[in-house]
Design a protein around this motif. Structure first.
Motif, short mmCIF file in Angstrom:
data_model
loop_
_atom_site.label_atom_id
_atom_site.label_comp_id
_atom_site.label_asym_id
_atom_site.label_seq_id
_atom_site.Cartn_x
_atom_site.Cartn_y
_atom_site.Cartn_z
N GLY B 63 -17.82 -6.87 21.98
CA GLY B 63 -16.40 -6.55 21.80
C GLY B 63 -15.76 -7.46 20.77
N MET B 64 -16.13 -8.74 20.81
CA MET B 64 -15.59 -9.71 19.85
C MET B 64 -15.96 -9.33 18.43
N VAL B 65 -17.22 -8.91 18.22
CA VAL B 65 -17.67 -8.51 16.89
C VAL B 65 -16.86 -7.30 16.40
N CYS B 66 -16.58 -6.37 17.33
CA CYS B 66 -15.80 -5.17 16.94
C CYS B 66 -14.41 -5.58 16.46
N ILE B 67 -13.78 -6.52 17.17
CA ILE B 67 -12.44 -6.95 16.78
C ILE B 67 -12.48 -7.65 15.42
N LEU B 68 -13.50 -8.49 15.20
CA LEU B 68 -13.64 -9.17 13.91
C LEU B 68 -13.83 -8.16 12.78
N THR B 69 -14.59 -7.08 13.07
CA THR B 69 -14.81 -6.05 12.05
C THR B 69 -13.50 -5.37 11.68
N LEU B 70 -12.66 -5.11 12.70
CA LEU B 70 -11.36 -4.49 12.40
C LEU B 70 -10.50 -5.42 11.54
N ALA B 71 -10.60 -6.74 11.79
CA ALA B 71 -9.86 -7.70 10.97
C ALA B 71 -10.33 -7.63 9.52
N LYS B 72 -11.66 -7.55 9.33
CA LYS B 72 -12.19 -7.44 7.97
C LYS B 72 -11.67 -6.17 7.30
N ALA B 73 -11.70 -5.06 8.05
CA ALA B 73 -11.23 -3.79 7.49
C ALA B 73 -9.76 -3.91 7.07
N TYR B 74 -8.95 -4.60 7.88
CA TYR B 74 -7.54 -4.78 7.55
C TYR B 74 -7.39 -5.51 6.23
N TYR B 75 -8.13 -6.61 6.04
CA TYR B 75 -7.99 -7.39 4.80
C TYR B 75 -8.46 -6.59 3.59
N ILE B 76 -9.56 -5.84 3.74
CA ILE B 76 -10.06 -5.06 2.59
C ILE B 76 -9.03 -4.02 2.18
N VAL B 77 -8.50 -3.28 3.17
CA VAL B 77 -7.58 -2.18 2.85
C VAL B 77 -6.24 -2.74 2.35
N SER B 78 -5.76 -3.77 3.00
CA SER B 78 -4.42 -4.26 2.69
C SER B 78 -4.37 -5.01 1.37
N VAL B 79 -5.34 -5.86 1.09
CA VAL B 79 -5.27 -6.71 -0.11
C VAL B 79 -6.14 -6.15 -1.24
N PHE B 80 -7.43 -5.87 -0.96
CA PHE B 80 -8.29 -5.40 -2.04
C PHE B 80 -7.88 -4.00 -2.52
N MET B 81 -7.50 -3.13 -1.59
CA MET B 81 -7.10 -1.79 -1.99
C MET B 81 -5.60 -1.70 -2.24
N HIS B 82 -4.90 -2.82 -2.09
CA HIS B 82 -3.47 -2.94 -2.39
C HIS B 82 -2.60 -2.00 -1.57
N LEU B 83 -3.09 -1.53 -0.41
CA LEU B 83 -2.24 -0.65 0.39
C LEU B 83 -1.04 -1.42 0.93
N GLY B 84 -1.23 -2.71 1.19
CA GLY B 84 -0.15 -3.53 1.70
C GLY B 84 1.01 -3.68 0.72
N ASP B 85 0.75 -3.42 -0.59
CA ASP B 85 1.81 -3.55 -1.60
C ASP B 85 2.58 -2.26 -1.80
N GLU B 86 2.14 -1.18 -1.15
CA GLU B 86 2.81 0.11 -1.33
C GLU B 86 4.03 0.20 -0.42
N ILE B 87 4.84 1.25 -0.65
CA ILE B 87 6.01 1.42 0.22
C ILE B 87 5.56 2.03 1.56
N ARG B 88 6.47 1.95 2.53
CA ARG B 88 6.13 2.36 3.89
C ARG B 88 5.63 3.81 3.98
N ASN B 89 6.26 4.73 3.22
CA ASN B 89 5.83 6.13 3.24
C ASN B 89 4.34 6.25 2.94
N MET B 90 3.91 5.52 1.92
CA MET B 90 2.51 5.59 1.48
C MET B 90 1.57 5.03 2.55
N ILE B 91 1.97 3.88 3.13
CA ILE B 91 1.13 3.26 4.15
C ILE B 91 0.95 4.22 5.33
N MET B 92 2.06 4.84 5.73
CA MET B 92 2.02 5.72 6.92
C MET B 92 1.18 6.97 6.67
#
Lengths: 245, 145
Positions: B63-92
């Motif tokens: 279970g711990m590994v699964c949670i860590l994987t989700l954290a990695k996915a968050y960082y890749i999508v948010s920073v590397f794919m720049h989704l975190g820099d988009e407006i709310r409509n786009m993120i949603m």
């Protein structure tokens, strides 16, 4: 979050502008990746369903414990961690290429695109070695009262439960689905890496020819980058489902 | 030139931070999480080597590994794919459909588990025979004898 100050009363849905504040091409790239995420998700969840429905499954630490030129040394997780780090690093060089693109620095984009392509090729070579090793490796299996030597293929799984045979512990055939899921899903991911490398090579050529300088922006590099990061993202989950748990 | 608008559909140009500090920071975060995951993977390997592995402990680590994987996915999508820099409509528009996976996971894994139970009990006609076959590690084959 967004650093640009955007007035709260912007009428996003009144037409004439993208309600997502991104170009059409980039929105469609995101939607394509979303549909691809569902494809991979369906594969992985179907794998999970089968795995939950049987009493025994191959232990990844036994199946994936080899390393090139290390002979029969028992090194669980070592090779796959190398592959993971190669992919993470090529993701970083890709995002640096996008960054150089924002600064309209053609030389920088070229440099980082070449590094990304090399990372992709290194990953593909690792996968080729891993597959070859699994398919050609010999493992003693007890089949109908006789010892046979099997490799891991889509129709043969030598990683079943252990039994005692003539005073020795020997494996029996495991669930046949193991090979199909492993080669199917890592193969589908490997094909994405391969097409990502091709896309990156095309982007490198277009950068060299100065197409993006003429256009005035490097958005194509961003779109290729989205695809490449998605490939890395999928690997994170493949790594979890096949090698860690 | 850094705020060049690539398309007339874009109302507000994206601001691109000047440095690469954030990229390298995320690289280190991803590397450290991967190393922790590998450490947990090896811990699970060592637990499996014991004669009577603790199933709850293994499940907790997984279970711990699964949670860590989700954290990695968050960082890749948010920073590397720049989704975190988009407006709310786009993120949603990207994140909300992916919530289907929650149901997808629950329903199908439940289904798999139910199939296993039906198999082990011949469709509830006999008590379950637990056939948990423990696969000992290759190294302690001789130790067991």
């Amino acid at each position: 979050m967004s650093t640009t100050a955007i007035p709260t009363n912007t009428k996003w849905w009144n037409g004439g502008r993208s309600p997502f504040n991104v170009s059409y091409g980039k929105v469609m790239m995101w939607y394509f990746l979303m549909s691809d995420a569902f494809t991979f998700g369906a594969f992985l969840i179907s794998y999970g369903t089968i795995r939950f429905s049987v009493n025994h499954w191959a232990d990844p630490n036994h199946v994936f414990s080899a390393f090139p030129f290390a002979g029969h040394a028992n090194l669980p997780l070592a090779f796959v961690s190398l592959m993971t780090f190669i992919l993470i690093f090529s993701s970083v060089t890709m995002v640096l290429a996008v960054h150089e693109g924002h600064r309209m620095n053609r030389k920088g984009v070229e440099k980082y695109m070449i590094l990304t392509i090399l990372g992709g090729l290194a990953f593909l070579s690792c996968q080729a070695w891993e597959w070859t090793h699994l398919i050609t490796g010999d493992h003693a299996v007890l089949v109908n009262g006789q010892i046979e030597h099997w490799g891991t293929t889509v129709s043969k799984n030598p990683w079943g439960p252990m039994v005692m045979f003539e005073g020795k512990e020997v494996a029996t055939p495991g669930p046949i689905a193991f090979g199909g899921y492993f080669f199917g899903i890592t193969g589908f991911h490997g094909f994405h890496v391969f097409s990502g490398v091709i896309i990156n090579i095309i982007m490198l050529i277009k950068t060299r020819l100065g197409h993006f300088d003429q256009r005035g922006h490097y958005e194509m590099i961003e779109k290729a980058g989205l695809y490449w990061h998605f490939v890395d993202l999928v690997w994170v989950f493949v790594f979890l489902c096949f090698y860690l748990i | 030139m850094s705020n060049a608008v690539s398309s007339p559909e874009i109302t507000f140009p994206h601001e691109h931070p000047g440095g690469t500090k954030r990229i390298w920071k995320v690289f280190w975060i991803l590397s450290v999480i991967t190393i922790i995951e590998l450490a947990i993977g090896l811990t699970i390997y060592n637990i499996h080597k014991e004669p009577n592995p603790n199933a709850t402990l293994v499940l907790a680590f997984k279970g711990m590994v699964c949670i860590l994987t989700l954290a990695k996915a968050y960082y890749i999508v948010s920073v590397f794919m720049h989704l975190g820099d988009e407006i709310r409509n786009m993120i949603m528009t990207v994140v909300v459909p992916l919530c289907l996976f929650i149901w997808f996971l629950l329903a199908f894994l439940w289904d798999g588990d139910s199939t296993k139970h039906l198999r082990n009990t011949d469709a509830h006609s006999r008590p379950a025979q637990v056939e948990q076959v423990h696969q000992p590690a290759a190294v302690d084959k001789d130790a067991k004898k």
